[in-house]
Design a protein around this motif. Structure first.
Motif, PDB file in Angstrom:
ATOM      1  N   SER A 197      -5.609  11.223 -47.064  1.00  0.00           N
ATOM      2  CA  SER A 197      -4.445  10.357 -46.924  1.00  0.00           C
ATOM      3  C   SER A 197      -4.897   8.925 -46.650  1.00  0.00           C
ATOM      4  O   SER A 197      -6.005   8.677 -46.200  1.00  0.00           O
ATOM      5  CB  SER A 197      -3.538  10.865 -45.805  1.00  0.00           C
ATOM      6  N   SER A 198      -4.015   8.006 -46.923  1.00  0.00           N
ATOM      7  CA  SER A 198      -4.314   6.582 -46.801  1.00  0.00           C
ATOM      8  C   SER A 198      -3.857   6.040 -45.458  1.00  0.00           C
ATOM      9  O   SER A 198      -2.867   6.510 -44.905  1.00  0.00           O
ATOM     10  CB  SER A 198      -3.580   5.813 -47.896  1.00  0.00           C
ATOM     11  N   PRO A 199      -4.546   5.012 -44.956  1.00  0.00           N
ATOM     12  CA  PRO A 199      -4.032   4.338 -43.759  1.00  0.00           C
ATOM     13  C   PRO A 199      -2.751   3.572 -44.106  1.00  0.00           C
ATOM     14  O   PRO A 199      -2.478   3.285 -45.271  1.00  0.00           O
ATOM     15  CB  PRO A 199      -5.160   3.380 -43.375  1.00  0.00           C
ATOM     16  N   ALA A 200      -1.987   3.267 -43.097  1.00  0.00           N
ATOM     17  CA  ALA A 200      -0.744   2.526 -43.300  1.00  0.00           C
ATOM     18  C   ALA A 200      -1.044   1.078 -43.693  1.00  0.00           C
ATOM     19  O   ALA A 200      -2.079   0.524 -43.307  1.00  0.00           O
ATOM     20  CB  ALA A 200       0.090   2.549 -42.025  1.00  0.00           C
ATOM     21  N   PRO A 201      -0.130   0.461 -44.445  1.00  0.00           N
ATOM     22  CA  PRO A 201      -0.279  -0.966 -44.725  1.00  0.00           C
ATOM     23  C   PRO A 201      -0.266  -1.772 -43.428  1.00  0.00           C
ATOM     24  O   PRO A 201       0.313  -1.349 -42.425  1.00  0.00           O
ATOM     25  CB  PRO A 201       0.954  -1.285 -45.579  1.00  0.00           C
ATOM     26  N   PRO A 256       1.969   5.082 -47.363  1.00  0.00           N
ATOM     27  CA  PRO A 256       3.150   4.253 -47.594  1.00  0.00           C
ATOM     28  C   PRO A 256       3.512   3.390 -46.388  1.00  0.00           C
ATOM     29  O   PRO A 256       2.929   3.532 -45.314  1.00  0.00           O
ATOM     30  CB  PRO A 256       4.239   5.283 -47.876  1.00  0.00           C
ATOM     31  N   ALA A 257       4.510   2.527 -46.606  1.00  0.00           N
ATOM     32  CA  ALA A 257       5.035   1.651 -45.554  1.00  0.00           C
ATOM     33  C   ALA A 257       6.393   2.211 -45.119  1.00  0.00           C
ATOM     34  O   ALA A 257       7.386   2.033 -45.824  1.00  0.00           O
ATOM     35  CB  ALA A 257       5.191   0.228 -46.071  1.00  0.00           C
ATOM     36  N   PRO A 258       6.463   2.909 -43.994  1.00  0.00           N
ATOM     37  CA  PRO A 258       7.715   3.558 -43.574  1.00  0.00           C
ATOM     38  C   PRO A 258       8.907   2.607 -43.496  1.00  0.00           C
ATOM     39  O   PRO A 258      10.043   2.994 -43.771  1.00  0.00           O
ATOM     40  CB  PRO A 258       7.386   4.139 -42.197  1.00  0.00           C
ATOM     41  N   GLU A 259       8.649   1.345 -43.161  1.00  0.00           N
ATOM     42  CA  GLU A 259       9.750   0.391 -43.017  1.00  0.00           C
ATOM     43  C   GLU A 259      10.432   0.043 -44.341  1.00  0.00           C
ATOM     44  O   GLU A 259      11.513  -0.550 -44.337  1.00  0.00           O
ATOM     45  CB  GLU A 259       9.302  -0.873 -42.277  1.00  0.00           C
ATOM     46  N   LEU A 260       9.837   0.417 -45.468  1.00  0.00           N
ATOM     47  CA  LEU A 260      10.433   0.127 -46.775  1.00  0.00           C
ATOM     48  C   LEU A 260      10.959   1.380 -47.482  1.00  0.00           C
ATOM     49  O   LEU A 260      11.582   1.279 -48.537  1.00  0.00           O
ATOM     50  CB  LEU A 260       9.406  -0.577 -47.669  1.00  0.00           C
ATOM     51  N   ALA A 261      10.744   2.539 -46.896  1.00  0.00           N
ATOM     52  CA  ALA A 261      11.088   3.800 -47.565  1.00  0.00           C
ATOM     53  C   ALA A 261      12.575   3.912 -47.904  1.00  0.00           C
ATOM     54  O   ALA A 261      12.928   4.291 -49.026  1.00  0.00           O
ATOM     55  CB  ALA A 261      10.653   4.988 -46.709  1.00  0.00           C
ATOM     56  N   ASP A 262      13.454   3.585 -46.972  1.00  0.00           N
ATOM     57  CA  ASP A 262      14.889   3.734 -47.233  1.00  0.00           C
ATOM     58  C   ASP A 262      15.348   2.832 -48.371  1.00  0.00           C
ATOM     59  O   ASP A 262      16.161   3.237 -49.206  1.00  0.00           O
ATOM     60  CB  ASP A 262      15.707   3.441 -45.973  1.00  0.00           C
ATOM     61  N   GLU A 263      14.825   1.615 -48.401  1.00  0.00           N
ATOM     62  CA  GLU A 263      15.215   0.670 -49.443  1.00  0.00           C
ATOM     63  C   GLU A 263      14.751   1.145 -50.820  1.00  0.00           C
ATOM     64  O   GLU A 263      15.504   1.102 -51.792  1.00  0.00           O
ATOM     65  CB  GLU A 263      14.617  -0.701 -49.115  1.00  0.00           C
ATOM     66  N   VAL A 294      -2.207  -1.104 -52.418  1.00  0.00           N
ATOM     67  CA  VAL A 294      -1.332  -0.970 -51.253  1.00  0.00           C
ATOM     68  C   VAL A 294       0.061  -0.670 -51.791  1.00  0.00           C
ATOM     69  O   VAL A 294       0.580  -1.416 -52.617  1.00  0.00           O
ATOM     70  CB  VAL A 294      -1.317  -2.252 -50.398  1.00  0.00           C
ATOM     71  N   TYR A 295       0.657   0.431 -51.335  1.00  0.00           N
ATOM     72  CA  TYR A 295       1.950   0.831 -51.891  1.00  0.00           C
ATOM     73  C   TYR A 295       3.007   1.033 -50.801  1.00  0.00           C
ATOM     74  O   TYR A 295       2.710   1.448 -49.692  1.00  0.00           O
ATOM     75  CB  TYR A 295       1.805   2.080 -52.754  1.00  0.00           C
ATOM     76  N   ALA A 296       4.257   0.717 -51.180  1.00  0.00           N
ATOM     77  CA  ALA A 296       5.382   0.866 -50.249  1.00  0.00           C
ATOM     78  C   ALA A 296       5.780   2.325 -50.091  1.00  0.00           C
ATOM     79  O   ALA A 296       6.078   2.772 -48.982  1.00  0.00           O
ATOM     80  CB  ALA A 296       6.571   0.034 -50.723  1.00  0.00           C
ATOM     81  N   THR A 297       5.831   3.061 -51.205  1.00  0.00           N
ATOM     82  CA  THR A 297       6.163   4.488 -51.154  1.00  0.00           C
ATOM     83  C   THR A 297       5.145   5.266 -51.970  1.00  0.00           C
ATOM     84  O   THR A 297       4.605   4.768 -52.953  1.00  0.00           O
ATOM     85  CB  THR A 297       7.585   4.767 -51.679  1.00  0.00           C
ATOM     86  N   GLY A 300     -12.526   6.559 -55.987  1.00  0.00           N
ATOM     87  CA  GLY A 300     -13.257   5.426 -55.430  1.00  0.00           C
ATOM     88  C   GLY A 300     -12.405   4.234 -55.079  1.00  0.00           C
ATOM     89  O   GLY A 300     -12.902   3.249 -54.528  1.00  0.00           O
ATOM     90  N   VAL A 301     -11.111   4.297 -55.377  1.00  0.00           N
ATOM     91  CA  VAL A 301     -10.217   3.162 -55.113  1.00  0.00           C
ATOM     92  C   VAL A 301      -9.585   3.333 -53.734  1.00  0.00           C
ATOM     93  O   VAL A 301      -8.867   4.303 -53.488  1.00  0.00           O
ATOM     94  CB  VAL A 301      -9.111   3.058 -56.191  1.00  0.00           C
ATOM     95  N   PRO A 302      -9.834   2.391 -52.813  1.00  0.00           N
ATOM     96  CA  PRO A 302      -9.198   2.485 -51.492  1.00  0.00           C
ATOM     97  C   PRO A 302      -7.696   2.221 -51.595  1.00  0.00           C
ATOM     98  O   PRO A 302      -7.260   1.403 -52.406  1.00  0.00           O
ATOM     99  CB  PRO A 302      -9.888   1.402 -50.663  1.00  0.00           C
TER     100      PRO A 302
END
Length: 169
Positions: free
Chosen positions: A5-9, A147-154, A108-111, A141-143
């Motif tokens: 899993s990825s770290p949060a933005p 996701p960014a929880p604060e943007l999920a609903d939008e 870096v992705y929002a969802t 190999g790509v870091p």
């Protein structure tokens, strides 16, 4: 496989992710699927931005794929490695592969892919023709950050509108 899993933005990522969501909204308002992306260089300058343009029938017109094409033509290999791609939704397998082949830096992705897949399943939307694999499965190999929880609903609301779903969530 070795997917992790990825770290949060970070807080510094959020303004760029918010612009991606704005581009996704623009795409939806133009009758397209709601995805938007930015290419940001090592100095923090937005070098390229785009949104989905698949409504004409060419399903390869994803903004992340367009970023890879643009970067290959306009940036040196070092500039590509140092650049960050921000996107409203985690790359699909096609875009993950293009990103890796061109040698771009972090995504870096929002969802995330899993989020979108769960929403679509919840709404009864049929699966697409390509397996919904996370970036790490296609381009290990790509870091990534997301996701960014604060943007999920939008972002969820944009996809609900696309599929004509009344979504009280």
């Amino acid at each position: 496989m070795g997917y992790q899993s990825s770290p949060a933005p970070t807080a510094d990522d959020l303004p760029h992710l918010r612009r991606c969501v704005d581009l996704a909204r623009e795409a939806l308002e133009d009758g397209d699927e709601p995805f938007g992306s930015l290419l940001v260089d090592a100095g923090g300058v937005v070098r390229f931005e785009d949104r989905n343009r698949v409504k004409g029938g060419d399903q390869t017109r994803h903004p992340e794929f367009e970023i890879a094409r643009w970067a290959a033509e306009h940036l040196t290999p070092q500039e590509r490695r140092e650049a960050t791609v921000y996107t409203s939704g985690e790359h699909c397998p096609m875009c993950s592969a293009a990103h890796a082949w061109v040698g771009l830096g972090p995504i870096v992705y929002a969802t995330g892919t899993a989020q979108l897949g769960a929403w679509l399943q919840e709404w009864g939307v049929p699966a697409g023709p390509v397996a919904p694999l996370p970036v790490g499965e296609v381009a290990p190999g790509v870091p990534t950050r997301g996701p960014a929880p604060e943007l999920a609903d939008e972002v969820r609301a944009l996809h609900a509108r696309l599929h004509g779903v009344h979504d009280p969530a």
